[in-house]
Design an enzyme around this catalytic site. Structure first.
Site, short mmCIF file in Angstrom:
data_model
loop_
_atom_site.label_atom_id
_atom_site.label_comp_id
_atom_site.label_asym_id
_atom_site.label_seq_id
_atom_site.Cartn_x
_atom_site.Cartn_y
_atom_site.Cartn_z
N TYR A 45 -0.40 -12.01 -5.53
CA TYR A 45 -1.36 -13.37 -4.96
C TYR A 45 -0.56 -14.09 -3.99
O TYR A 45 -1.04 -14.94 -3.20
CB TYR A 45 -2.14 -13.82 -6.11
CG TYR A 45 -2.94 -12.83 -6.63
CD1 TYR A 45 -3.29 -11.57 -6.20
CD2 TYR A 45 -3.74 -13.22 -7.87
CE1 TYR A 45 -4.40 -11.03 -6.99
CE2 TYR A 45 -4.47 -12.37 -8.47
CZ TYR A 45 -5.15 -11.49 -7.85
OH TYR A 45 -5.97 -10.57 -8.72
N LYS A 82 2.73 -0.61 -13.86
CA LYS A 82 2.37 0.53 -13.06
C LYS A 82 3.76 1.22 -12.49
O LYS A 82 3.98 1.15 -11.36
CB LYS A 82 1.39 0.13 -11.99
CG LYS A 82 0.83 1.38 -11.44
CD LYS A 82 -0.43 2.21 -12.17
CE LYS A 82 -0.86 3.38 -11.21
NZ LYS A 82 -1.77 4.20 -11.98
N ASP A 136 -3.69 1.26 -15.90
CA ASP A 136 -4.82 2.22 -16.10
C ASP A 136 -5.43 2.63 -17.28
O ASP A 136 -6.41 2.60 -17.83
CB ASP A 136 -4.95 3.45 -14.80
CG ASP A 136 -3.45 4.13 -15.10
OD1 ASP A 136 -2.48 3.41 -15.48
OD2 ASP A 136 -3.46 5.40 -14.36
N ASP A 157 -4.81 -10.67 -14.05
CA ASP A 157 -6.26 -11.05 -13.62
C ASP A 157 -7.59 -10.16 -14.05
O ASP A 157 -8.32 -10.63 -14.51
CB ASP A 157 -6.32 -11.45 -12.14
CG ASP A 157 -7.33 -12.25 -11.43
OD1 ASP A 157 -8.21 -12.62 -12.08
OD2 ASP A 157 -7.52 -12.15 -10.28
N ASP A 165 -10.23 -10.53 -17.30
CA ASP A 165 -11.54 -10.77 -17.18
C ASP A 165 -12.40 -9.79 -17.94
O ASP A 165 -13.37 -9.84 -18.66
CB ASP A 165 -12.06 -10.81 -15.63
CG ASP A 165 -12.05 -12.16 -15.19
OD1 ASP A 165 -11.48 -13.04 -15.84
OD2 ASP A 165 -12.64 -12.31 -14.17
#
Ligand code: NAD
Length: 356
Positions: A141, A190, A223, A247, A251
């Site tokens: 980001y 990852k 994942d 993020d 959520d």
């Protein structure tokens, strides 16, 4: 203890829930013999209206001079014009930057009384107690981004960057929290695909091995973590991850308890004041009606006491009062499932009464 607490009510239901949060903090101060100097400052849409700036300089100065900050929420349709010079959310991003708040903490707890509101079955979700640490000021980001010509038209890119130091400091905070809780830390990355994740995994593993050898440590691919969160959320204690993965995962996790109005969050840095807030927005659809659920704000106030003021017993007092109030059957409209509901202020009265 003498502490300076800045209150940033913000927009929509923000002022209603922060007013109740203030009462809860006042009750704690009285009961435990502390002095909390609490001053309100503008942020968000109302600050744009009054000062032309979503984060006026006096608000920044007051926050920097405080021990901790309790925020309501910012934003609303009034300030949604995409051509506007500035937006309420800019105030939020800027205050995090100004205070160097690189770690976002999100506890995901279920309340037994409300567990049937979860989209998951009770036996899967009841007893879930996870504390997420999401890195907040680095990663994709904040990396270089742009567009450039491409044979098919154009292409766009976002760079994902993490340095050793950025990983060390968040893993340290998360591992220290795990040590105080059930002693288990899960780092999510990852690393099978991303070089950034390979550095993250290497640094995280070293910090834990050298500085926190007593905690149980595991690494999980993002994942797989998305699946585990839904299938076996109870297996996790503290979870640490980068900005984008955090993020998305936080959520998703916020749906587990089944009630947005009950979840707090904290943003903290290495030193200086932390920022504490409910995770929900300014709920403009119910603003000014005295029906908003203030419990997430009370739980944010508990986090403030625990993480910025080191007042654990006081934090637990708020958490127990919220739990006891729910146990006695009191509900605001959002969690009443169509049954009898009470107002924001009555919920405040009841929790303050519980605090004795
Ligand atoms: P929202 O969280 O404000 O509302 C979603 C739904 O949940 C609404 O129906 C609302 O009435 C309900 N709700 C939320 N909090 C509640 C509470 N405490 N008690 C009872 N019901 C509650 O999300 P949204 O509608 O997508 O966003 C509204 C505004 O809030 C937007 O301007 C958005 O940008 C802003 N927002 C701000 C923050 C923040 O300040 N941190 C976070 C998210 C959204």
């Amino acid at each position: 203890m003498d502490a300076k607490i800045v209150l940033l009510p913000g927009d929509g239901i923000g002022p209603e829930i922060v007013a109740q949060g203030k009462r809860v903090l006042e009750a704690i101060a009285t009961n435990f013999g502390h002095t909390f100097a609490m001053a309100e400052h503008p942020i968000g849409g109302n600050a744009i209206d009054d000062f032309g700036d979503p984060l006026p300089q006096p608000t920044i100065d007051a926050c920097k001079d405080s021990d901790a900050i309790l925020l309501g929420a910012v934003g609303g349709p009034k300030w949604d014009d995409p051509t506007a010079k500035t937006r309420p959310e800019v105030g939020l991003l800027k205050i995090r930057q100004e205070l160097g708040l690189f770690a976002n903490l999100r506890p995901i707890n279920t309340f037994d009384e409300l567990v049937d509101a979860s989209p998951l079955r009770r036996e899967i979700v009841a007893g879930t107690d996870i504390l997420f640490f999401r890195e907040l000021t680095g990663g994709i980001y904040f990396g270089d981004s742009g567009r450039r010509p491409h044979e098919s038209g154009e292409e766009a890119y976002n760079e994902m960057v993490y340095s050793t130091g950025e990983v060390e400091r968040i893993v340290r905070l998360a591992a220290a929290a795990a040590k105080e809780r059930r002693g288990k830390l899960t780092s999510v990355d990852k690393a099978n695909v991303l070089e950034v994740s390979r550095l993250w995994r290497q640094v995280a593993g070293r910090v834990v091995k050298e500085e926190f050898p007593e905690i149980e440590y595991e690494v999980v691919l993002v994942d797989a973590m998305a699946m585990h969160l839904i299938s076996r959320p109870k297996d996790f204690d503290v979870v640490v991850t980068g900005n984008m993965f955090g993020d998305i995962l936080t959520d998703a996790a916020s749906m587990l308890p089944g009630s947005l109005g009950l979840l707090p969050s904290a943003s903290i840095g290495s030193d200086g004041p932390g920022l504490y807030e409910p995770i929900h927005g300014s709920a403009p659809d119910i603003a000014g009606q005295n029906v908003a659920n203030p419990l997430a704000t009370f739980l944010a106030a508990a986090m403030l006491l625990r993480h910025s003021l080191n007042l654990n017993e006081e934090a637990e007092a708020i958490e127990s009062a919220v739990s006891a109030t729910l146990q006695s059957g009191h509900r605001t409209k959002d969690i009443a499932a169509g049954g009898t509901s009470i107002s924001t202020t009555v919920m405040g009265d009841l929790v303050v009464q519980q605090l004795g």
